[in-house]
Each structure stands twice: as C-alpha cells, then as structure tokens.
Scaffold this motif. Structure first.
Motif, mmCIF file in Angstrom:
data_model
loop_
_atom_site.group_PDB
_atom_site.id
_atom_site.type_symbol
_atom_site.label_atom_id
_atom_site.label_comp_id
_atom_site.label_asym_id
_atom_site.label_seq_id
_atom_site.Cartn_x
_atom_site.Cartn_y
_atom_site.Cartn_z
ATOM 1 N N ILE A 1 0.859 -1.177 0.000
ATOM 2 C CA ILE A 1 0.000 0.000 0.000
ATOM 3 C C ILE A 1 0.897 1.229 0.000
ATOM 4 O O ILE A 1 2.035 1.178 0.489
ATOM 5 C CB ILE A 1 -0.934 0.009 1.243
ATOM 6 C CG1 ILE A 1 -2.064 1.030 1.096
ATOM 7 C CG2 ILE A 1 -0.154 0.231 2.529
ATOM 8 C CD1 ILE A 1 -3.152 0.898 2.166
ATOM 9 N N THR A 2 0.406 2.307 -0.543
ATOM 10 C CA THR A 2 1.178 3.555 -0.543
ATOM 11 C C THR A 2 1.031 4.258 0.800
ATOM 12 O O THR A 2 -0.084 4.404 1.313
ATOM 13 C CB THR A 2 0.693 4.488 -1.669
ATOM 14 O OG1 THR A 2 0.888 3.847 -2.927
ATOM 15 C CG2 THR A 2 1.455 5.803 -1.640
ATOM 16 N N ILE A 3 2.143 4.688 1.379
ATOM 17 C CA ILE A 3 2.125 5.466 2.611
ATOM 18 C C ILE A 3 2.363 6.925 2.246
ATOM 19 O O ILE A 3 3.471 7.295 1.860
ATOM 20 C CB ILE A 3 3.200 4.982 3.602
ATOM 21 C CG1 ILE A 3 2.987 3.507 3.943
ATOM 22 C CG2 ILE A 3 3.170 5.833 4.875
ATOM 23 C CD1 ILE A 3 4.012 2.938 4.897
ATOM 24 N N PRO A 4 1.342 7.771 2.306
ATOM 25 C CA PRO A 4 1.515 9.182 1.939
ATOM 26 C C PRO A 4 2.563 9.877 2.811
ATOM 27 O O PRO A 4 2.826 9.460 3.941
ATOM 28 C CB PRO A 4 0.120 9.784 2.161
ATOM 29 C CG PRO A 4 -0.820 8.609 2.100
ATOM 30 C CD PRO A 4 -0.055 7.466 2.676
ATOM 31 N N ASP A 5 3.123 10.957 2.297
ATOM 32 C CA ASP A 5 4.166 11.690 3.013
ATOM 33 C C ASP A 5 3.680 12.259 4.342
ATOM 34 O O ASP A 5 4.478 12.474 5.257
ATOM 35 C CB ASP A 5 4.707 12.832 2.136
ATOM 36 C CG ASP A 5 5.466 12.317 0.917
ATOM 37 O OD1 ASP A 5 5.911 11.152 0.950
ATOM 38 O OD2 ASP A 5 5.592 13.079 -0.064
ATOM 39 N N PHE B 1 -8.935 1.077 -3.180
ATOM 40 C CA PHE B 1 -9.914 0.878 -2.120
ATOM 41 C C PHE B 1 -9.886 2.046 -1.137
ATOM 42 O O PHE B 1 -10.934 2.589 -0.762
ATOM 43 C CB PHE B 1 -9.627 -0.435 -1.390
ATOM 44 C CG PHE B 1 -10.571 -0.728 -0.261
ATOM 45 C CD1 PHE B 1 -11.814 -1.281 -0.500
ATOM 46 C CD2 PHE B 1 -10.208 -0.439 1.048
ATOM 47 C CE1 PHE B 1 -12.696 -1.537 0.543
ATOM 48 C CE2 PHE B 1 -11.080 -0.693 2.096
ATOM 49 C CZ PHE B 1 -12.324 -1.248 1.844
ATOM 50 N N MET B 2 -8.698 2.471 -0.739
ATOM 51 C CA MET B 2 -8.587 3.577 0.210
ATOM 52 C C MET B 2 -9.130 4.872 -0.387
ATOM 53 O O MET B 2 -9.785 5.668 0.301
ATOM 54 C CB MET B 2 -7.128 3.767 0.625
ATOM 55 C CG MET B 2 -6.546 2.630 1.434
ATOM 56 S SD MET B 2 -7.274 2.490 3.083
ATOM 57 C CE MET B 2 -6.578 3.930 3.880
ATOM 58 N N ALA B 3 -8.884 5.103 -1.647
ATOM 59 C CA ALA B 3 -9.332 6.336 -2.300
ATOM 60 C C ALA B 3 -10.853 6.408 -2.389
ATOM 61 O O ALA B 3 -11.425 7.498 -2.510
ATOM 62 C CB ALA B 3 -8.726 6.441 -3.698
ATOM 63 N N ALA B 4 -11.524 5.259 -2.315
ATOM 64 C CA ALA B 4 -12.986 5.235 -2.405
ATOM 65 C C ALA B 4 -13.648 5.795 -1.157
ATOM 66 O O ALA B 4 -14.861 6.058 -1.160
ATOM 67 C CB ALA B 4 -13.478 3.809 -2.651
ATOM 68 N N GLY B 5 -12.877 6.010 -0.093
ATOM 69 C CA GLY B 5 -13.449 6.483 1.151
ATOM 70 C C GLY B 5 -13.968 5.338 2.001
ATOM 71 O O GLY B 5 -13.808 4.162 1.657
ATOM 72 N N ARG B 6 -14.607 5.688 3.097
ATOM 73 C CA ARG B 6 -15.069 4.654 4.030
ATOM 74 C C ARG B 6 -16.569 4.397 3.853
ATOM 75 O O ARG B 6 -17.343 4.335 4.804
ATOM 76 C CB ARG B 6 -14.706 5.051 5.454
ATOM 77 C CG ARG B 6 -13.188 5.138 5.616
ATOM 78 C CD ARG B 6 -12.717 5.149 7.037
ATOM 79 N NE ARG B 6 -12.902 6.433 7.690
ATOM 80 C CZ ARG B 6 -12.389 6.740 8.887
ATOM 81 N NH1 ARG B 6 -11.679 5.837 9.545
ATOM 82 N NH2 ARG B 6 -12.590 7.926 9.419
ATOM 83 N N LEU B 7 -16.957 4.228 2.598
ATOM 84 C CA LEU B 7 -18.333 3.877 2.257
ATOM 85 C C LEU B 7 -18.589 2.412 2.591
ATOM 86 O O LEU B 7 -17.657 1.623 2.749
ATOM 87 C CB LEU B 7 -18.568 4.092 0.762
ATOM 88 C CG LEU B 7 -18.230 5.458 0.163
ATOM 89 C CD1 LEU B 7 -18.463 5.426 -1.343
ATOM 90 C CD2 LEU B 7 -19.049 6.555 0.811
ATOM 91 N N PRO B 8 -19.850 1.980 2.671
ATOM 92 C CA PRO B 8 -20.128 0.552 2.821
ATOM 93 C C PRO B 8 -19.427 -0.254 1.727
ATOM 94 O O PRO B 8 -19.383 0.161 0.558
ATOM 95 C CB PRO B 8 -21.650 0.478 2.696
ATOM 96 C CG PRO B 8 -22.124 1.810 3.202
ATOM 97 C CD PRO B 8 -21.085 2.790 2.721
ATOM 98 N N ILE B 9 -18.891 -1.405 2.088
ATOM 99 C CA ILE B 9 -18.066 -2.173 1.152
ATOM 100 C C ILE B 9 -18.882 -2.639 -0.042
ATOM 101 O O ILE B 9 -18.343 -2.780 -1.149
ATOM 102 C CB ILE B 9 -17.397 -3.350 1.885
ATOM 103 C CG1 ILE B 9 -16.411 -2.799 2.933
ATOM 104 C CG2 ILE B 9 -16.650 -4.256 0.901
ATOM 105 C CD1 ILE B 9 -15.726 -3.866 3.775
ATOM 106 N N GLY C 1 -7.745 6.478 9.327
ATOM 107 C CA GLY C 1 -8.384 7.726 9.717
ATOM 108 C C GLY C 1 -7.657 8.949 9.193
ATOM 109 O O GLY C 1 -8.280 9.935 8.784
ATOM 110 N N LEU C 2 -6.329 8.890 9.181
ATOM 111 C CA LEU C 2 -5.541 10.011 8.669
ATOM 112 C C LEU C 2 -5.774 10.192 7.177
ATOM 113 O O LEU C 2 -5.939 11.315 6.682
ATOM 114 C CB LEU C 2 -4.059 9.765 8.962
ATOM 115 C CG LEU C 2 -3.098 10.935 8.754
ATOM 116 C CD1 LEU C 2 -3.516 12.139 9.581
ATOM 117 C CD2 LEU C 2 -1.673 10.503 9.105
ATOM 118 N N VAL C 3 -5.799 9.089 6.432
ATOM 119 C CA VAL C 3 -6.081 9.161 4.998
ATOM 120 C C VAL C 3 -7.482 9.723 4.764
ATOM 121 O O VAL C 3 -7.693 10.556 3.876
ATOM 122 C CB VAL C 3 -5.934 7.768 4.343
ATOM 123 C CG1 VAL C 3 -6.422 7.784 2.897
ATOM 124 C CG2 VAL C 3 -4.487 7.297 4.397
#
Length: 424
Positions: A201-205, A389-397, A250-252
């Motif tokens: 997974i990519t870890i943002p700066d 998946f992370m970019a989609a936000g925390r919507l229902p799967i 949560g940070l993302v």
C-alpha cells in the motif's frame, strides 16, 4: 457522566466556567433519566449499575491509574482528590455532581426489579437495518451461519499453526514498559518497511508516527485479553489499529476532500478493513519468519469471529449479555470476563450490528479482492488494489465493490427500499 472527570486541572477562567456548567448539568441529566427511562432493558440496567461502582477492567481511553477507580463514582472521587491540590475551588462543584451520580445509582438499584425490557431491536428491525442502513447483502440468519463457519475455520488454522510450531519456544510477556516500548518500535519499523518494500500500500508523506493502541498497564490480576496478545508481540493490533489500520485509515480519510467520501464512515468498512489486514499482511509474507506471532493473529481472529453470531443473538434478544460473555469465554483463548463484558456492552449499545462488522467486513474485503483478481488475472496488483480501495473512502463495502468491479449482484437489491412499518 464519566469523561468529565478526566479533565486536566488547573483550568483557566474560561475553562473553569465551562467545566462548572458541565458539572451542574449532571443533576439535570439524572432528573431527565428518572423521567425518561420508563422501559429500561434489563441488560442495560445491570451494566449501568456495575459500571457506576466497578472498574470495567479494560479502561478504553481512560487515564492510567495504578489502582483503577471503582467505576464512575470512583472517578469522581479521583477528580475530587486531584482538585484538592490542583484547583480547590472546584471541589464543591465536583462533590455536588458526584452526589447526583450516586443518586442515579441508588435509583437504578431501587427500581431494578421493574427494568425488564429487552436490549435488542428484534429480528424485523435488525434485518431492515442490515439492508437499508448498513447496506449489507445478508440477513441475520445468513450472518450467523457465516460467522459460525468463520469461527470454525480460524480454530482449524490456529490448531494447525500451533502443531507446526510445537517445538518452538512460546512468546513471553515483557518484563517492563521499556521492553514493551522496544517491541512496539521494532514492529512499527518492520511493518512500515514491509508495506513499502513489498508494494502492499502507498504510505503518503503526511503519515508520520502513529503511536500505539495498547499502552503498558500493570494490572493486579495480570494482563487482560488484548494485553495477553499485544504485550507478547504488538503486530496483530498494530496492523489492525495503527498502520495500515485505524490510525492510518483515519488520517487518509481526513485528507479526503470529497464531500461524500470524506464524510461518511461505515463501521463495517473501517473494522472490516482493519480485521482483513491482520491475516492479509501476514499471508503476504510479513510473518514468514515469526511463526509464533501467526498464532496471535489467529487468536485475534477467533474473538472477532465469535462476535458475529453473538452480536446477532443480542439484537434478536436470543441471548443476554451474561450468556454472551460465557459463550465467548468458552470459545476464545485468553479471553477474560472483563473484556468479554465490555465488548458485549459496546456492541449492544452501539448502532446495531457494529460487532459483526469486523469479521463480516473482512469477508467482504476478501470477496472484493477475489473479484478483482479474477477480473484482472495476471494484471492484478495488490498495492494498486489497496490504494484504489482507500481512495474510495469509508463507504459501505458493497458500494465500493460495485464501483471497483462493476458487479451489481449485491447492490441491485439494496435499491428496493421498504418501509420498516409496511405490512402486507
């Protein structure tokens, strides 16, 4: 009632005024409770009476005390004692609020015999909620079946892993806070290096130090369930609750500026993602040279799977909290009564179905990964999958799956909205 007692003292004039207002409101809260609590669930009454006068044995987010205060009332005593040396002018306000809390406890005890309502929402409302609010493609009975099967699977792999490792020395508890902190630091570096080197997974700066989820605590009766696992090796909960789990997640999410994706947070999405990571990152190779830690991953998984049917049974009023606690303790290694009771309390009083979201959300994640692998074949890239998946936000799967795969077999039924009170 409780968290007001955690306030740091001394306060400035504005902070003191605000705290006094909150302390004065406690008596109003108790008065409203006596007026409004007319059909009290038996489980809620017993849990409230216990928590008002007993330490819960877990203390999620509580300040550390060598001897935990005896419940909410004990924390008011702690607050009153701190005020004596840190801000004496608040002692009378704290004492008055404490007496209101004591009165609430006495009222609950005196009226407990009439508090016989059920805590769960019942089958009709629970099934409706699963479909129309949680957007899950399962009803209560299907979730119980899947949860019990998952519990059996995890016991199976746990037994096999223990057999495989039978000649290896067991993992020992650390002897000090310093030793535990060193384990956390080592695990954090190991996980971060693995995520980058293996393109997980990519870890943002903007992602820096994320601390830990399980602080060092010395308990008179020894470590509780979470500590039995985490103190031996921090990996399971670090994956789940630190990186790339909750704190990272949560940070993302806070950096997602989309007006919908950046605001909505599905419990099964957040807990399902975090639970999925425990086995997923392990199976991707993180623990190939740490087989005993693999056992800890399975112990965590066993408890999360055991939550699934019990969470449903609580909402269907087929089990009480005490019965759920006993059922869990029979089926989960190291599980203690305090952790089991607190978990049952959390998932009975939170929005219905939160407890089942860990394992069911994980299974939805696994389904999504399988769908994408089948669609893309050799072009499937795990890091790209996780980033998307992370970019989609925390919507229902179920919605994320539809967006990522184009498959509408789950969501097409979700559009068929039904009124809860609709009758034939």
């Amino acid at each position: 009632m409780l968290r007001i007692t955690f306030a740091d003292l001394p306060l400035d004039d504005d902070g003191t005024t605000a705290l006094r207002t909150r302390l004065e409101a406690i008596s109003l809260l108790v008065e409203q409770a006596r007026n409004n609590l007319t059909e009290v669930a038996a489980d809620y009454a017993d849990l409230a009476i216990f928590n008002l006068t007993n330490a819960d044995g877990v203390g999620h987010g509580y300040p550390y005390r060598a001897t935990p205060p005896a419940g909410v009332l004990g924390w008011y005593d702690d607050f009153h004692e701190r005020a004596a040396t840190q801000q004496a002018d608040l002692r009378a306000d704290i004492a008055a609020a404490r007496e209101s809390v004591r009165g609430f406890h006495d009222w609950l005890v005196a009226n407990r015999g009439d508090m016989t309502a059920q805590g769960g929402v019942g089958r009709e409302m629970f099934d409706w909620y699963l479909k129309h609010v949680k957007l899950m493609p399962f009803d209560a009975d299907q979730i119980v079946t899947v949860g019990l099967r998952e519990l059996d699977r995890l016991w199976n792999v746990y037994a096999l892993e223990q057999h495989r490792n039978r000649h290896l020395p067991p993992l020992e508890l650390p002897a000090s806070a310093e030793e535990y902190e060193a384990r956390i630091d080592s695990v954090d570096k190991r996980i971060r290096d693995f995520l980058v080197e293996e393109d997980i997974i990519t870890i943002p700066d903007y992602v820096g130090e994320l601390d830990t989820n399980v602080p060092w605590i010395v308990r008179p009766g020894g470590p509780n369930f979470w500590e039995q696992v985490q103190f031996r090796d921090p990996t399971p909960d670090h994956l789940h609750a630190v990186i790339p789990g909750h704190r990272f997640d949560g940070l993302v999410a806070r950096h997602n500026t989309h007006p919908i994706r950046g605001k909505i947070s599905s419990g099964a999405r957040t807990e399902g993602w975090a639970t999925y990571l425990e086995e997923a990152v392990m199976n991707a190779g993180l623990l190939d040279d740490a087989p005993r830690v693999r056992e800890l991953i399975y112990v965590f998984g066993i408890f999360r799977a055991a939550r699934v049917p019990a969470d449903v049974w609580l909402q269907l009023n087929e089990m009480t909290v005490d019965e759920v606690v006993a059922w869990w303790m029979e089926r989960t290694p190291w599980l203690d009564e305090n952790v089991a009771r607190v978990d049952a309390e959390i998932y009975l009083r939170r929005p219905p179905g939160y407890g089942l979201g860990y394992a069911i959300g994980m299974l939805q994640m696994q389904q999504l990964l399988a769908d994408r692998k089948r669609q893309l074949g050799d072009d499937f890239d795990l890091g790209e999958f996780h980033d998307t998946f992370m970019a989609a936000g925390r919507l229902p799967i179920s919605l994320i799956r539809w967006e990522m795969t184009g498959l509408d077999d789950e969501v097409r039924d979700l559009w068929k909205r039904e009124r809860l009170d609709q009758k034939e």
